[in-house]
Enzyme design. Structure first.
Site, PDB file in Angstrom:
ATOM      1  N   ASP A 156      77.680 -12.330  69.232  1.00  0.00           N
ATOM      2  CA  ASP A 156      78.770 -11.499  67.936  1.00  0.00           C
ATOM      3  C   ASP A 156      78.924 -10.056  68.120  1.00  0.00           C
ATOM      4  OD1 ASP A 156      78.629 -14.247  67.297  1.00  0.00           O
ATOM      5  OD2 ASP A 156      77.715 -13.901  65.372  1.00  0.00           O
ATOM      6  N   LYS A 183      81.800 -20.232  66.719  1.00  0.00           N
ATOM      7  CA  LYS A 183      80.833 -20.753  65.982  1.00  0.00           C
ATOM      8  C   LYS A 183      81.374 -20.405  64.436  1.00  0.00           C
ATOM      9  CE  LYS A 183      77.235 -17.348  66.345  1.00  0.00           C
ATOM     10  NZ  LYS A 183      77.690 -16.793  65.044  1.00  0.00           N
ATOM     11  N   CYS A 199      72.098 -14.079  63.662  1.00  0.00           N
ATOM     12  CA  CYS A 199      72.657 -14.884  64.645  1.00  0.00           C
ATOM     13  C   CYS A 199      71.865 -14.793  65.960  1.00  0.00           C
ATOM     14  CB  CYS A 199      74.199 -14.601  64.841  1.00  0.00           C
ATOM     15  SG  CYS A 199      75.309 -15.059  63.446  1.00  0.00           S
TER      16      CYS A 199
HETATM   17  C1  VGL Z   1      76.297 -13.182  61.364  1.00  0.00           C
HETATM   18  C2  VGL Z   1      76.079 -13.338  59.105  1.00  0.00           C
HETATM   19  C3  VGL Z   1      77.206 -13.945  58.807  1.00  0.00           C
HETATM   20  C4  VGL Z   1      75.597 -12.717  62.505  1.00  0.00           C
HETATM   21  C5  VGL Z   1      77.226 -13.879  61.030  1.00  0.00           C
HETATM   22  O1  VGL Z   1      76.433 -12.546  63.400  1.00  0.00           O
HETATM   23  O2  VGL Z   1      74.572 -12.134  62.579  1.00  0.00           O
HETATM   24  N1  VGL Z   1      75.421 -12.501  60.033  1.00  0.00           N
HETATM   25  N2  VGL Z   1      77.855 -14.346  60.029  1.00  0.00           N
END
Ligand code: VGL
Ligand code: ZN
Length: 216
Positions: free
Chosen positions: A15, A113, A158
């Protein structure tokens, strides 16, 4: 027929997206600092997989989709307790794009995802209902992966959930701490490291990885 020796090490980059950068919709403090570190690390791995948080605008994890609810509150959903987040990483928006300076041209796979409207997915392996697979486990087994090295955002969401699920799937798992940054909501970072340690996740620094994987 001779087969190529399967590459046992896979570098999973989690991410590294615009919305998690300073100024982004769900900014992770100093999140941008991971980019050059990850670029350097990625050159030492022949097998790199990227993940992308990839939500429909109607996603259940967005506070804005629940009347009267604010970001960072908790909410009970059919699959359990869910943090309500600001709207972030909406499919095909600029905020969902990978950071423009992330340079991993040889990345083989991008796992998206959180695309199911009613289920979040911090983990790159199994969605938050703890039942729906993303397919990443099958992919890694299929290519002969043994060890999963992780970096990215956010350490306590994540990255941690992906690391724990990678362990549960039987992989050796190493989190490269200085190639990650955390959200740290109500002690979530300490909790994440406790959980990862208990599960046998190794914790290293990028310098050690670079030294150990030096090319001659
Ligand atoms: C994430 C919160 C919501 C992350 C993704 O990438 O850690 N955290 N969506
Ligand atoms: Zn998300």
């Amino acid at each position: 027929m001779t087969e190529m020796k399967p590459v046992e090490d896979v570098f999973l980059v989690v991410d590294v997206q615009v919305d998690f950068m300073p100024g982004g919709a769900l900014a992770v403090a100093r999140g941008d600092e991971v980019v050059p570190v990850i670029n350097r690390l990625a050159r030492r791995f022949s097998h790199v997989v990227l993940t992308q948080d990839w939500h429909p605008r109607s996603h259940v994890s967005f506070a804005a989709n629940h009347a009267g609810r604010q970001p960072f509150e908790m909410m009970t959903l059919p699959y359990g307790e869910q943090v309500l987040w600001p709207v972030h990483c909406v499919q095909d928006t600029q905020g969902a794009a990978l950071h423009r300076d992330l340079h991993v041209p040889h990345a083989r796979l991008v796992i998206r995802k959180g695309h199911h409207e009613h289920v979040d997915s911090y983990s790159a392996f199994i969605e938050a209902d703890r039942a729906t697979p993303t397919g990443l486990e099958g992919y890694l087994l299929n290519v002969g992966a043994k060890r999963v090295w992780l970096a990215g955002l956010a350490t306590d969401y994540c990255v941690a959930w992906s690391a724990l699920d990678a362990r549960a799937a039987g992989f050796e798992v190493i989190v490269i701490e200085d190639a990650c940054r955390a959200i740290d909501l109500n002690g979530s970072l300490d909790q994440a490291w406790r959980d990862m340690r208990a599960a046998g996740v190794q914790r290293v620094n990028s310098d050690d990885v670079l030294k150990a994987r030096e090319t001659t």
